[in-house]
Design a protein around this motif. Structure first.
Motif, PDB file in Angstrom:
ATOM      1  N   SER A 244      40.979  36.407  36.988  1.00 61.84           N
ATOM      2  CA  SER A 244      40.674  36.679  38.376  1.00 61.84           C
ATOM      3  C   SER A 244      40.404  38.168  38.566  1.00 61.84           C
ATOM      4  O   SER A 244      41.328  38.974  38.665  1.00 61.84           O
ATOM      5  CB  SER A 244      41.844  36.262  39.273  1.00 61.84           C
ATOM      6  OG  SER A 244      41.647  36.797  40.565  1.00 61.84           O
TER       7      SER A 244
ATOM      8  N   CYS B 144      39.332  39.498  41.153  1.00 55.13           N
ATOM      9  CA  CYS B 144      39.782  39.861  42.504  1.00 55.13           C
ATOM     10  C   CYS B 144      41.234  40.281  42.526  1.00 55.13           C
ATOM     11  O   CYS B 144      41.707  40.892  43.483  1.00 55.13           O
ATOM     12  CB  CYS B 144      39.606  38.687  43.455  1.00 55.13           C
ATOM     13  SG  CYS B 144      37.969  37.981  43.407  1.00 55.13           S
ATOM     14  N   GLY B 145      41.969  39.934  41.480  1.00 59.03           N
ATOM     15  CA  GLY B 145      43.391  40.276  41.457  1.00 59.03           C
ATOM     16  C   GLY B 145      43.667  41.658  40.880  1.00 59.03           C
ATOM     17  O   GLY B 145      44.810  42.135  40.919  1.00 59.03           O
TER      18      GLY B 145
ATOM     19  N   GLU C  31      48.981  37.684  34.000  1.00 56.27           N
ATOM     20  CA  GLU C  31      49.077  36.721  35.114  1.00 56.27           C
ATOM     21  C   GLU C  31      47.726  36.422  35.736  1.00 56.27           C
ATOM     22  O   GLU C  31      47.556  35.403  36.410  1.00 56.27           O
ATOM     23  CB  GLU C  31      50.025  37.265  36.201  1.00 56.27           C
ATOM     24  CG  GLU C  31      51.475  37.338  35.753  1.00 56.27           C
ATOM     25  CD  GLU C  31      52.364  38.010  36.791  1.00 56.27           C
ATOM     26  OE1 GLU C  31      52.319  37.606  37.955  1.00 56.27           O
ATOM     27  OE2 GLU C  31      53.104  38.956  36.420  1.00 56.27           O
ATOM     28  N   LEU C  32      46.785  37.335  35.553  1.00 52.99           N
ATOM     29  CA  LEU C  32      45.449  37.138  36.140  1.00 52.99           C
ATOM     30  C   LEU C  32      44.565  36.236  35.280  1.00 52.99           C
ATOM     31  O   LEU C  32      43.495  35.820  35.715  1.00 52.99           O
ATOM     32  CB  LEU C  32      44.755  38.489  36.324  1.00 52.99           C
ATOM     33  CG  LEU C  32      45.478  39.524  37.204  1.00 52.99           C
ATOM     34  CD1 LEU C  32      44.633  40.788  37.313  1.00 52.99           C
ATOM     35  CD2 LEU C  32      45.764  38.968  38.591  1.00 52.99           C
TER      36      LEU C  32
ATOM     37  N   GLY D   6      33.957  35.698  43.683  1.00 49.00           N
ATOM     38  CA  GLY D   6      34.593  34.687  42.838  1.00 49.00           C
ATOM     39  C   GLY D   6      34.286  33.267  43.276  1.00 49.00           C
ATOM     40  O   GLY D   6      34.075  32.373  42.437  1.00 49.00           O
TER      41      GLY D   6
END
Lengths: 451, 451
Positions: A43, A45-46, A60-61, A304
């Motif tokens: 991600s 965006c994270g 975690e992403l 995304g």
């Protein structure tokens, strides 16, 4: 359908969504993914939240690693492999193994280009100096985190006040840096109209960000090829670290000599089925062009949601079924400090350019029934066509209830609703969640009188 | 247009919205409102929060008093005045002054019926005993608060597990009472399908409410005409106070001998312009019938949003302009403890009754990107027509993001969208607000495979 060999260039949202979809449809196809970085399916965006520390580790992403893809989908995802050329007449791609520094040709029956985008930077002196970062890939995010740890920078300059710029400004403030922001426009957040952008401006200022408007990047000051400042047309701002937030350009330089049609900004031109002008070649995600359903014009957006959707549509069509991506209405949201900042549709400047006669209004109301504890201010701006009352765009800013409220306007735009249609919508109401007339309806009621 | 005399029966949302609208259009008309209670223009939906103490005083729930209406709108709103008869041939109403206990006839040129609804209670022994309360008017709310203060009841029984029942259960728990809930259905919240209702059931149970299902109210136990218990077909539950939450019936008993057409449940039948079958008589709000846009059938619903909207439409038409209320899709939301419980469209049992071939699915996902701090579980159930994939209904329960997310489905239902249309919607995404595929799209993607 005969057994085919699919090559996917790019292993993030669009590419891996497509690859997985094809595998679900065809157990026996050979599916190879080449990804330039070390990571697949994450991600992007994270990243600001990983840098700020809200998300503890970059792992975690990551949704799925190459190992996961091999195990779950029997997809061979090669990281550290960059495709540097596409030869569509011979149906082969030239692949560079970045570790071994070797190249090889690999043939395909079907090809998907899903190389994403990169942070845009104009051709100014020292643009490749150390300490200047775009935030378009997980690798870039990891590099920023490492740089913060290693050099403990004290001052940051963000160039460009869009989503990524503002999210990064907040992240770096949280890390204790002194943050300035430079934007060449008259107001930050040029995805909003200036009157709405001004609300975000005030928030950022109150947060402690120093903002310089109508200033243009001219070059970078460097020492030993490491950034020490941002030189604008007006001054030099000291900077131990610089973040590029001037938008995204498609990663399609390697296609310039191919026969694949690109738009002016370099995005791959595709049909509604995500096919390029060349048979057996598709494109999806941040490297591809899409259509704006309100302006009905070609539209480039790096998001995304769009990457996932166009990846799924590309994958379905590659697999031999039919799927269509109709386009977007320009919906986007971000969290800036306590504010939810959301937008959809066209801005005033875009509407003017299209020559549409329009009217606009902005209202301030509450996110909950006025008497219910915790009700917050919420601002709604709507734009509609004169005469017909057809909605053209909407922007919402508030401490709560802006993000998901924009989706009603996005749905309204997709279905060409008028202000009266919006007023008539049977939207939910209970005192903890909304006034009895939802804020978007309050705005519609005001605007309809001004048509 | 000549100067007219408008009488409005009922001074809450629908009535006062209409009266104000007429005044804005016609400065010179005579506008008289008769309101049975002492209060005008209040938020009935806020009553549970006043009782729980979240809202400190009942005055906060009042938007405008009769004095305000006189001053701001030159509208004469007489409280403590009940209209007990309508004589449409002579164009007059019989008004009872409840304080003076006198009656008088008053003539009208145009008449609006906006008498609202009252808490339904079947004809069982002792139904009018002290300590048994409906929660349909501000007066009833004030009475509950006074009763709590005066008698300090320890045990409460709620009859009926709908919105008001559950909101009141929570309010009384907050006031320290031991709360039981009796419902004759197989599951509480019969505005949800039982599988979704079960999630609310668990929440209420965990909150400390004892729930008795498939039990029917038979009578009340009383001492000195004050309630001491609720007698069901299975047992007697001790009760120092009882709340009726078995739904709402329209306040139209006074119309039974008039020529005004009523539906089976007593709601006034109106056109899309809110006109009754009698010329110059309109009806709006909780006393009137509406149309369900999905089932295309007449539909009775008592909600503040509908009251405000139909009041505005009635007022516009009374004033001589044209406005239409197209109907509802059955959207509703409430806050139960930490949960947002939202619904729109048709339930499984309603779809079956209509003979529509349908399919349904329920998914559990997150309200934010999985890695973003504070992501909560969210449940989405969708129902769609087989073959066409047309959405028929949706239900969402979650700790955050359910309330305003239902509005996308409400907008989708109004515009007859299919599951594929929902998947294609350009909904907003940022990690703090949503996964990259919005939960309603995750549900649509699952359901479309099962069509």
């Amino acid at each position: 359908m005969k057994k085919e060999k699919l090559i996917v260039i790019g292993g993030d949202a669009a590419g891996m969504t497509a690859a997985s979809k094809v595998r679900r449809e065809h157990k026996d196809w050979e599916i190879i993914v080449y990804e330039r970085s070390e990571y697949t399916s994450y991600s992007a965006c994270g990243i600001p939240y990983f840098i700020s520390g809200k998300v503890a580790t970059y792992e975690e992403l990551i949704v799925r690693t190459p190992k996961d893809f091999k195990k779950e989908y029997n997809i061979d995802a090669f990281t550290g492999h960059e495709v540097i050329k596409v030869d569509s007449s011979k149906k082969q791609v030239l692949v560079k193994d970045l570790k071994k520094e070797t190249t090889f040709w690999e043939s395909y029956d079907k090809l998907l280009i899903a190389t994403g985008g990169k942070s845009f930077c104009p051709e100014v002196p020292h643009k490749d100096a150390e300490g200047i970062f775009g935030i378009s890939t997980l690798r870039s995010g990891i590099k920023v985190a490492a740089y913060l740890k290693k050099y403990k920078p004290k001052t940051a300059v963000i160039i460009g006040g869009g989503y990524i710029g503002l999210e990064m400004a907040e992240a770096l403030l949280l890390k204790g840096l002194k943050v300035s922001l430079v934007d060449r426009s008259e107001e930050i957040m040029n995805t909003l109209d200036p009157d709405m952008g001004a609300l975000v401006h005030t928030t950022m200022k109150n947060l402690g960000v120093t903002i310089y408007l109508k200033e243009e990047l001219k070059s970078f000051a460097v020492t030993d090829n490491r950034v020490t400042g941002v030189v604008t047309n007006k001054k030099t701002l000291p900077a131990d670290i610089v973040i590029l937030g001037m938008g995204v350009s498609p990663n399609t330089l390697f296609l310039q000599d191919s026969k694949i049609a690109l738009s002016e900004n370099g995005a791959v031109i595709v049909t509604k089925r995500q096919r390029t002008n060349i048979k057996n070649i598709w494109a999806a995600g941040d490297c591809a062009l899409t259509t704006h359903l309100v302006s009905k014009q070609p539209f480039y957006i790096a998001l995304g949601t769009v990457a996932n959707k166009t990846g799924l549509v590309a994958g379905t069509n590659i697999a031999g079924k039919t799927a269509i991506f109709p386009g977007v209405v320009g919906t986007a949201v971000c969290k800036i400090c306590v504010y939810e900042v959301a937008r959809t549709g066209l801005l005033e400047k875009q509407i003017k350019k299209l020559g549409i006669d329009y009217t606009a209004t902005m209202i301030k109301t509450k996110s909950r029934a006025g008497y219910y504890p915790g009700a917050k201010a919420i601002y709604v701006k709507l734009l509609a066509e004169k005469g017909t009352g057809k909605l053209l765009g909407g922007q919402i800013i508030g401490e709560e209830g802006a993000a998901k409220r924009i989706d009603v306007l996005a749905t309204a735009l997709t279905n060409k609703l008028t202000l009266q249609n919006i007023i008539d919508l049977d939207l939910s109401y209970a005192p903890p969640f909304s006034p009895v007339w939802d804020p978007v309806q309050v705005a519609a009621r005001k605007l309809i009188k001004e048509l």
